[in-house]
Structures are given as structure tokens and as C-alpha cells.
Design a protein around this motif. Structure first.
Motif, PDB file in Angstrom:
ATOM      1  N   GLY A   2       0.808  -1.192   0.000  1.00  0.00           N
ATOM      2  CA  GLY A   2       0.000   0.000   0.000  1.00  0.00           C
ATOM      3  C   GLY A   2       0.852   1.257   0.000  1.00  0.00           C
ATOM      4  O   GLY A   2       1.966   1.282   0.531  1.00  0.00           O
ATOM      5  N   SER A   3       0.306   2.304  -0.598  1.00  0.00           N
ATOM      6  CA  SER A   3       1.060   3.547  -0.736  1.00  0.00           C
ATOM      7  C   SER A   3       1.404   4.168   0.618  1.00  0.00           C
ATOM      8  O   SER A   3       2.499   4.722   0.790  1.00  0.00           O
ATOM      9  CB  SER A   3       0.265   4.539  -1.593  1.00  0.00           C
ATOM     10  N   VAL A   4       0.479   4.067   1.582  1.00  0.00           N
ATOM     11  CA  VAL A   4       0.749   4.637   2.902  1.00  0.00           C
ATOM     12  C   VAL A   4       1.867   3.856   3.592  1.00  0.00           C
ATOM     13  O   VAL A   4       2.811   4.433   4.138  1.00  0.00           O
ATOM     14  CB  VAL A   4      -0.524   4.636   3.769  1.00  0.00           C
ATOM     15  N   GLY A   5       1.775   2.525   3.539  1.00  0.00           N
ATOM     16  CA  GLY A   5       2.828   1.708   4.131  1.00  0.00           C
ATOM     17  C   GLY A   5       4.171   1.952   3.472  1.00  0.00           C
ATOM     18  O   GLY A   5       5.206   1.999   4.134  1.00  0.00           O
ATOM     19  N   LEU A   6       4.157   2.138   2.147  1.00  0.00           N
ATOM     20  CA  LEU A   6       5.392   2.373   1.414  1.00  0.00           C
ATOM     21  C   LEU A   6       6.033   3.689   1.827  1.00  0.00           C
ATOM     22  O   LEU A   6       7.263   3.795   1.916  1.00  0.00           O
ATOM     23  CB  LEU A   6       5.103   2.380  -0.089  1.00  0.00           C
ATOM     24  N   LEU A   7       5.206   4.689   2.099  1.00  0.00           N
ATOM     25  CA  LEU A   7       5.730   5.988   2.525  1.00  0.00           C
ATOM     26  C   LEU A   7       6.528   5.847   3.815  1.00  0.00           C
ATOM     27  O   LEU A   7       7.617   6.418   3.963  1.00  0.00           O
ATOM     28  CB  LEU A   7       4.573   6.973   2.710  1.00  0.00           C
ATOM     29  N   ILE A 149      19.674   6.293   0.513  1.00  0.00           N
ATOM     30  CA  ILE A 149      19.270   6.547  -0.872  1.00  0.00           C
ATOM     31  C   ILE A 149      18.103   5.657  -1.267  1.00  0.00           C
ATOM     32  O   ILE A 149      17.114   6.114  -1.864  1.00  0.00           O
ATOM     33  CB  ILE A 149      20.463   6.348  -1.820  1.00  0.00           C
ATOM     34  N   VAL A 150      18.186   4.378  -0.915  1.00  0.00           N
ATOM     35  CA  VAL A 150      17.122   3.435  -1.252  1.00  0.00           C
ATOM     36  C   VAL A 150      15.813   3.821  -0.567  1.00  0.00           C
ATOM     37  O   VAL A 150      14.730   3.616  -1.121  1.00  0.00           O
ATOM     38  CB  VAL A 150      17.551   1.999  -0.871  1.00  0.00           C
ATOM     39  N   ALA A 151      15.903   4.389   0.623  1.00  0.00           N
ATOM     40  CA  ALA A 151      14.693   4.837   1.328  1.00  0.00           C
ATOM     41  C   ALA A 151      13.838   5.724   0.444  1.00  0.00           C
ATOM     42  O   ALA A 151      12.597   5.605   0.429  1.00  0.00           O
ATOM     43  CB  ALA A 151      15.089   5.582   2.602  1.00  0.00           C
ATOM     44  N   HIS A 152      14.483   6.573  -0.324  1.00  0.00           N
ATOM     45  CA  HIS A 152      13.736   7.550  -1.114  1.00  0.00           C
ATOM     46  C   HIS A 152      13.396   7.047  -2.517  1.00  0.00           C
ATOM     47  O   HIS A 152      12.305   7.309  -3.017  1.00  0.00           O
ATOM     48  CB  HIS A 152      14.533   8.853  -1.180  1.00  0.00           C
ATOM     49  N   ILE A 153      14.325   6.311  -3.148  1.00  0.00           N
ATOM     50  CA  ILE A 153      14.047   5.887  -4.526  1.00  0.00           C
ATOM     51  C   ILE A 153      13.097   4.697  -4.589  1.00  0.00           C
ATOM     52  O   ILE A 153      12.475   4.451  -5.623  1.00  0.00           O
ATOM     53  CB  ILE A 153      15.338   5.577  -5.309  1.00  0.00           C
ATOM     54  N   THR A 154      12.974   3.938  -3.479  1.00  0.00           N
ATOM     55  CA  THR A 154      12.047   2.801  -3.482  1.00  0.00           C
ATOM     56  C   THR A 154      10.871   2.992  -2.527  1.00  0.00           C
ATOM     57  O   THR A 154       9.943   2.193  -2.546  1.00  0.00           O
ATOM     58  CB  THR A 154      12.768   1.500  -3.090  1.00  0.00           C
ATOM     59  N   GLY A 155      10.950   4.006  -1.675  1.00  0.00           N
ATOM     60  CA  GLY A 155       9.889   4.213  -0.700  1.00  0.00           C
ATOM     61  C   GLY A 155       9.198   5.550  -0.836  1.00  0.00           C
ATOM     62  O   GLY A 155       8.066   5.647  -1.305  1.00  0.00           O
ATOM     63  N   THR A 156       9.887   6.609  -0.454  1.00  0.00           N
ATOM     64  CA  THR A 156       9.273   7.933  -0.396  1.00  0.00           C
ATOM     65  C   THR A 156       8.720   8.394  -1.741  1.00  0.00           C
ATOM     66  O   THR A 156       7.540   8.780  -1.853  1.00  0.00           O
ATOM     67  CB  THR A 156      10.297   8.962   0.109  1.00  0.00           C
ATOM     68  N   ILE A 157       9.550   8.357  -2.773  1.00  0.00           N
ATOM     69  CA  ILE A 157       9.130   8.884  -4.078  1.00  0.00           C
ATOM     70  C   ILE A 157       8.027   8.046  -4.713  1.00  0.00           C
ATOM     71  O   ILE A 157       6.990   8.596  -5.134  1.00  0.00           O
ATOM     72  CB  ILE A 157      10.350   9.031  -5.014  1.00  0.00           C
ATOM     73  N   ALA A 159       5.873   6.187  -3.224  1.00  0.00           N
ATOM     74  CA  ALA A 159       4.677   6.360  -2.401  1.00  0.00           C
ATOM     75  C   ALA A 159       3.965   7.669  -2.723  1.00  0.00           C
ATOM     76  O   ALA A 159       2.735   7.714  -2.846  1.00  0.00           O
ATOM     77  CB  ALA A 159       5.047   6.306  -0.920  1.00  0.00           C
ATOM     78  N   LEU A 160       4.732   8.735  -2.849  1.00  0.00           N
ATOM     79  CA  LEU A 160       4.130  10.029  -3.175  1.00  0.00           C
ATOM     80  C   LEU A 160       3.499  10.006  -4.561  1.00  0.00           C
ATOM     81  O   LEU A 160       2.434  10.605  -4.786  1.00  0.00           O
ATOM     82  CB  LEU A 160       5.178  11.133  -3.073  1.00  0.00           C
ATOM     83  N   LEU A 161       4.135   9.310  -5.499  1.00  0.00           N
ATOM     84  CA  LEU A 161       3.547   9.174  -6.839  1.00  0.00           C
ATOM     85  C   LEU A 161       2.235   8.407  -6.780  1.00  0.00           C
ATOM     86  O   LEU A 161       1.253   8.770  -7.443  1.00  0.00           O
ATOM     87  CB  LEU A 161       4.537   8.469  -7.774  1.00  0.00           C
ATOM     88  N   LEU A 162       2.203   7.352  -5.987  1.00  0.00           N
ATOM     89  CA  LEU A 162       0.966   6.575  -5.832  1.00  0.00           C
ATOM     90  C   LEU A 162      -0.129   7.406  -5.160  1.00  0.00           C
ATOM     91  O   LEU A 162      -1.291   7.384  -5.581  1.00  0.00           O
ATOM     92  CB  LEU A 162       1.252   5.320  -5.009  1.00  0.00           C
ATOM     93  N   LEU A 163       0.236   8.128  -4.118  1.00  0.00           N
ATOM     94  CA  LEU A 163      -0.737   8.905  -3.360  1.00  0.00           C
ATOM     95  C   LEU A 163      -1.333  10.050  -4.175  1.00  0.00           C
ATOM     96  O   LEU A 163      -2.468  10.470  -3.935  1.00  0.00           O
ATOM     97  CB  LEU A 163      -0.087   9.455  -2.088  1.00  0.00           C
ATOM     98  N   THR A 164      -0.573  10.557  -5.142  1.00  0.00           N
ATOM     99  CA  THR A 164      -1.053  11.669  -5.966  1.00  0.00           C
ATOM    100  C   THR A 164      -1.591  11.214  -7.322  1.00  0.00           C
ATOM    101  O   THR A 164      -1.934  12.046  -8.150  1.00  0.00           O
ATOM    102  CB  THR A 164       0.080  12.694  -6.191  1.00  0.00           C
ATOM    103  N   GLY A 165      -1.655   9.897  -7.536  1.00  0.00           N
ATOM    104  CA  GLY A 165      -2.186   9.375  -8.786  1.00  0.00           C
ATOM    105  C   GLY A 165      -1.257   9.532  -9.968  1.00  0.00           C
ATOM    106  O   GLY A 165      -1.717   9.503 -11.123  1.00  0.00           O
TER     107      GLY A 165
END
Length: 212
Positions: A2-7, A149-157, A159-165
Motif C-alpha cells: 500500500g502507498s501509505v505503508g510504502l511511505l 538513498i534506497v529509502a527515497h528511490i524505493t519508498g518515499t518517491i 509512495a508520493l507518486l501513488l498517493l497523488t495518482g
């Protein structure tokens, strides 16, 4: 996932990368590990209880436990000062399963971008195995930078793309992320080799404090 969990996977990996680099005390980082670890265990349990035997839902929820158990394990290790070997060997298991999940993203889910994300996670968890189970202390700083680095390229970014469609997947996106993953490895190596003016490494976090 899920996008929230991924964030929040992005958040906790960021915290644990900083912990590896000695920027955050282990017990302080443990708090975030308990928060996210609990979330990644409770949420999939709820999802599974409502899955009605749907294989796709069960598959998607099952991967969350890999992360939840990892973060809870990290939190307990930091609070009670436990040795890291058990977590290291569990990380090897996670790395193997992550490869399987990555392959399934390509051939079953048809989400190649997330397949590459799983492969990058497999690399990261392999590093945790080498660092914690096999005592490869020389990988401490490299693993810390790579975790950040992996935190952001596989998680944060993502997740934000998923959350914003705005999340899109396909061969092009998968290749692009794979290239970014290689660059992340090179950048992590370069950062881990940096020397302070006195000639010492830029960080001195011991491998026993590693978390992910």
C-alpha cells in the motif's frame, strides 16, 4: 504494498541509514522501527482477515510482514542491546523472498517498476545479511548511505507518486529505476570512502548498531 505503508518504509529506512552512520542513537531509532513495524504487521493482518481467499490480495499482504518483522526485530535489538546475527540471517531470508516477489511483479502482477523496487530491496537486505550475520564491518558506511538513498528511490518517491495518482509502470520506468539503482550503489561507495581531515572515515557507527 500500500502507498501509505510504502511511505513509512521510506521514513524508517532513512532513520536506520542515519543510525548506521552514527547520526542517530540506536534507542532513538528504535522508536520509529516499533511504529512502522507494528503498522506493517497489523495492516496486513487486517487485510488477510478480509481477503476471502483472494490470491492476489493474500500475495500483496504477505510481503508486508517481511518489513514489519524486520523493523520490530531492529527495535528490539536496539532497546535490549541484542547481537545482530539473528537479524542478519533473517535478512538473508528476506532478500531471497524479495527476489521472488520481484519476479512475480514482472510475470504475474505486470508491474515491472515495482519488480525493480523489490530487486533493489533484495540487494539492500543482502547487505544487512553481510554486515550483521557475517560481520563484514567494512560495509557499514556503504550500507548506511545505500539505505538512505534506497529509502527515497524505493519508498518515499514511489509512495508520493501513488498517493497523488501519478505512478506509472512499464519497461521504460523499470529500466530507468534500474539505472538509478546502479548510480545509488556508486554514490554510496563514493560517500563511504570520504575521509575526514584527520584521515578517518566520515562515520564510525559499529556494525552491531545496524538496523533496517
Amino acid at each position: 504494498m500500500g502507498s501509505v505503508g510504502l511511505l513509512y518504509v521510506g521514513a524508517v529506512l532513512f532513520i536506520n541509514g542515519l543510525m548506521l552512520l552514527g547520526k542517530i542513537p540506536g534507542k532513538s531509532a528504535a522508536v520509529m522501527n516499533f511504529f512502522v513495524g507494528a503498522m506493517q504487521v497489523v495492516f496486513p493482518t487486517i487485510i488477510l482477515s478480509q481477503a476471502n481467499g483472494d490470491p492476489a490480495v493474500i500475495l500483496g499482504a504477505s510481503g508486508l510482514y517481511l518489513f514489519g518483522f524486520t523493523y520490530l526485530y531492529v527495535g528490539l535489538n536496539q532497546v535490549f542491546g541484542l547481537p545482530g546475527e539473528g537479524l542478519g540471517w533473517f535478512s538473508l531470508f528476506v532478500a531471497f523472498v524479495a527476489v521472488v516477489f520481484g519476479v512475480l511483479q514482472f510475470i504475474q502482477v505486470e508491474d515491472p517498476l515495482f519488480g525493480v523496487i523489490w530487486f533493489i530491496w533484495a540487494i539492500l537486505w543482502t547487505l544487512f545479511f553481510l554486515l550483521l550475520a557475517l560481520g563484514k564491518d567494512s560495509l557499514n558506511d556503504f550500507t548506511g548511505w545505500f539505505t538512505i538513498i534506497v529509502a527515497h528511490i524505493t519508498g518515499t518517491i514511489p509512495a508520493l507518486l501513488l498517493l497523488t495518482g501519478n505512478y506509472t509502470t512499464g519497461p521504460g520506468e523499470a529500466v530507468g529505476l534500474a539505472v538509478i539503482g546502479v548510480l545509488a550503489i556508486l554514490a554510496s561507495y563514493a560517500l563511504s570512502r570520504r575521509k575526514m581531515p584527520d584521515g578517518t572515515n566520515s562515520s564510525v557507527a559499529p556494525a552491531t548498531s545496524a538496523g533496517h
